[in-house]
Design a protein around this motif. Structure first.
Motif, short mmCIF file in Angstrom:
data_model
loop_
_atom_site.label_atom_id
_atom_site.label_comp_id
_atom_site.label_asym_id
_atom_site.label_seq_id
_atom_site.Cartn_x
_atom_site.Cartn_y
_atom_site.Cartn_z
N THR A 1 15.61 -2.57 -15.20
CA THR A 1 15.05 -2.61 -13.85
C THR A 1 15.05 -1.23 -13.19
OG1 THR A 1 17.16 -3.04 -12.74
CG2 THR A 1 15.95 -4.95 -13.58
N ALA A 2 14.25 -1.10 -12.16
CA ALA A 2 14.23 0.10 -11.32
C ALA A 2 13.84 -0.33 -9.90
CB ALA A 2 13.23 1.12 -11.85
N VAL A 3 14.24 0.47 -8.92
CA VAL A 3 13.95 0.18 -7.52
C VAL A 3 12.65 0.88 -7.12
CG1 VAL A 3 14.76 0.39 -5.14
CG2 VAL A 3 16.41 0.01 -6.99
N LEU A 4 11.74 0.13 -6.48
CA LEU A 4 10.52 0.69 -5.92
C LEU A 4 10.49 0.43 -4.41
CD1 LEU A 4 7.78 -0.41 -8.50
CD2 LEU A 4 9.08 1.73 -8.45
N SER A 5 9.61 1.13 -3.71
CA SER A 5 9.43 0.87 -2.29
C SER A 5 7.94 0.83 -1.98
CB SER A 5 10.10 1.95 -1.44
OG SER A 5 9.38 3.17 -1.49
N ALA A 6 7.61 0.24 -0.83
CA ALA A 6 6.20 0.08 -0.47
C ALA A 6 6.03 0.10 1.03
CB ALA A 6 5.65 -1.23 -1.03
N GLY A 7 4.82 0.42 1.46
CA GLY A 7 4.41 0.27 2.84
C GLY A 7 3.51 -0.94 2.94
N ILE A 8 3.89 -1.92 3.76
CA ILE A 8 3.15 -3.18 3.86
C ILE A 8 1.94 -3.01 4.78
CG2 ILE A 8 3.30 -5.60 4.61
CD1 ILE A 8 6.31 -5.43 3.98
N ARG A 9 0.84 -3.64 4.40
CA ARG A 9 -0.35 -3.60 5.26
C ARG A 9 -0.04 -4.31 6.58
NH1 ARG A 9 -4.49 -6.87 6.82
NH2 ARG A 9 -6.56 -5.91 7.13
N GLN A 10 -0.35 -3.63 7.69
CA GLN A 10 -0.12 -4.16 9.02
C GLN A 10 -1.36 -4.89 9.53
OE1 GLN A 10 3.20 -3.58 10.27
NE2 GLN A 10 3.23 -2.96 8.10
N VAL A 11 -1.21 -5.58 10.64
CA VAL A 11 -2.31 -6.36 11.21
C VAL A 11 -3.52 -5.48 11.51
CG1 VAL A 11 -3.00 -7.80 13.16
CG2 VAL A 11 -0.73 -8.08 12.16
N ASP A 12 -3.27 -4.22 11.93
CA ASP A 12 -4.37 -3.33 12.29
C ASP A 12 -5.00 -2.64 11.08
OD1 ASP A 12 -2.44 -1.51 11.58
OD2 ASP A 12 -2.31 -0.52 13.53
N GLY A 13 -4.55 -2.99 9.87
CA GLY A 13 -5.14 -2.42 8.66
C GLY A 13 -4.45 -1.18 8.14
N THR A 14 -3.52 -0.62 8.92
CA THR A 14 -2.75 0.52 8.45
C THR A 14 -1.60 0.04 7.58
OG1 THR A 14 -1.28 0.50 10.39
CG2 THR A 14 -3.32 1.80 10.54
N PHE A 15 -0.87 0.98 6.98
CA PHE A 15 0.29 0.64 6.17
C PHE A 15 1.57 1.14 6.84
CE2 PHE A 15 -3.16 0.65 3.10
CZ PHE A 15 -2.90 -0.48 2.34
N GLY A 16 2.65 0.39 6.66
CA GLY A 16 3.93 0.81 7.17
C GLY A 16 4.46 2.01 6.40
N PRO A 17 5.63 2.53 6.78
CA PRO A 17 6.23 3.68 6.08
C PRO A 17 6.47 3.37 4.61
CG PRO A 17 7.38 3.22 8.14
CD PRO A 17 6.47 2.06 7.91
N ASP A 18 6.45 4.41 3.79
CA ASP A 18 6.60 4.24 2.34
C ASP A 18 7.90 3.56 1.96
OD1 ASP A 18 4.18 5.47 2.09
OD2 ASP A 18 4.93 7.30 1.14
N LEU A 19 8.95 3.72 2.77
CA LEU A 19 10.26 3.14 2.44
C LEU A 19 10.50 1.80 3.13
CD1 LEU A 19 12.50 6.36 2.63
CD2 LEU A 19 11.69 5.20 0.57
N GLU A 20 9.47 1.25 3.75
CA GLU A 20 9.63 0.02 4.54
C GLU A 20 10.09 -1.16 3.69
OE1 GLU A 20 6.72 -3.24 6.71
OE2 GLU A 20 5.89 -1.40 5.86
N HIS A 21 9.48 -1.35 2.55
CA HIS A 21 9.72 -2.54 1.73
C HIS A 21 10.38 -2.13 0.42
CE1 HIS A 21 9.29 -6.49 0.05
NE2 HIS A 21 8.49 -6.08 -0.90
N VAL A 22 11.40 -2.87 0.01
CA VAL A 22 12.15 -2.58 -1.21
C VAL A 22 11.92 -3.70 -2.21
CG1 VAL A 22 14.43 -2.03 -2.15
CG2 VAL A 22 13.90 -1.47 0.24
N PHE A 23 11.48 -3.33 -3.41
CA PHE A 23 11.29 -4.34 -4.45
C PHE A 23 11.64 -3.72 -5.81
CE2 PHE A 23 7.36 -2.09 -4.19
CZ PHE A 23 6.60 -2.31 -5.32
N ASN A 24 11.25 -4.36 -6.90
CA ASN A 24 11.73 -3.94 -8.22
C ASN A 24 10.61 -3.77 -9.24
OD1 ASN A 24 14.56 -4.16 -7.47
ND2 ASN A 24 14.31 -6.38 -7.63
N ARG A 25 10.94 -3.06 -10.29
CA ARG A 25 10.08 -2.95 -11.46
C ARG A 25 10.90 -3.30 -12.69
NH1 ARG A 25 8.60 2.92 -12.93
NH2 ARG A 25 10.39 2.66 -14.32
#
Length: 257
Positions: A91-115
């Motif tokens: 496994t490895a840790v990844l991060s993501a910016g979630i799409r917001q209601v206005d179509g933009t994305f949150g910060p790159d470290l907003e969401h934590v998930f795995n690979r």
């Protein structure tokens, strides 16, 4: 204390499975169906939502798996990563910016998930996202993949990989964007201006987000906006009636069936 066999039993697995794709798919979907996402626990953290991204596995296991409460992205994905590591997955840790209601994305470290790496292929593994999204591991590939009536694909845009979803009637829509390079926990240390600003907006809004998967889809409750996705078909309602809202919350949190 973190207990692999107890964890597996909660997910409906009576014995330790092999570290293969079939097992990963089963555990991933069962996790989303069994343990809900619940952002209400973020309120006490204030703007320090990402303070404990490197979770205390024993404490979170006690609260979530044994205690029965829901969790946020890094709690649920942190627990699942610990389970997969114990079972022999890479496994490895990844991060993501979630799409917001206005179509933009949150910060790159907003969401934590795995690979997870299996037989030379990379799989996105995310049991800590409220949805609608993939309920089984998603192959890191440009190919379309179908799950529960929804289509998924990963495109490349502006230096990011973007997970996109398409339901039965809607067009392609981004879920979140990420970079496939593994993250280190120290990247969340200190006061990250982008995360602090984002957390202030979240705390100020006071919107609680909850969700759970079921066999053919997902239930997502954002404040009073209820999204029910079944076999790729979406139905959205605003739950004005308080009793109905409370019933949906209980269903998601499994206080009642």
């Amino acid at each position: 204390m973190f207990d692999v066999d107890e964890y597996l039993a909660v997910l409906g697995c009576d014995e330790r499975p092999a570290a293969d794709l079939e097992s990963l798919r089963f555990l991933h979907k069962r996790h989303l169906m069994t343990i809900p996402y619940d952002s209400s626990w973020n309120a006490e953290r204030g703007i320090s939502i990402w303070r404990d991204v490197d979770i205390d596995v024993d404490a979170v296991f006690e609260a979530v798996v044994r205690g029965g409460r829901g969790g946020n992205c890094y709690e649920l994905n942190g627990l699942f990563r610990a389970l997969l590591d114990e079972l022999g997955f890479r496994t490895a840790v990844l991060s993501a910016g979630i799409r917001q209601v206005d179509g933009t994305f949150g910060p790159d470290l907003e969401h934590v998930f795995n690979r997870v790496e299996l037989a030379g292929r990379s799989w996105l593994v995310d049991v800590g996202f409220v949805g609608p999204s993939y309920v089984e591991p998603l192959l890191l590939s440009g190919d379309e993949q179908i799950q529960c009536g929804s289509r998924f694909r990963i495109t490349e845009q502006d230096g990011y990989h973007v997970v996109e979803r398409k339901g039965r009637t809607a067009d392609w829509s981004p879920v979140y964007r990420f970079r496939p390079t593994p993250r280190q926990f120290h990247e969340w240390s200190g006061d990250q201006p982008a995360l602090v600003e984002f957390a202030e907006r979240l705390v100020g809004a006071g919107t609680v987000i909850r969700g759970r998967a079921f066999e053919t889809g997902q239930m997502v409750l954002i404040g009073r906006r209820y999204l029910h996705v079944d076999d790729g078909a979406e139905a959205v309602r605003v739950l004005v009636d308080q009793d109905e809202h409370d019933r949906v919350v209980r269903t998601i949190l499994r206080a009642e069936s």
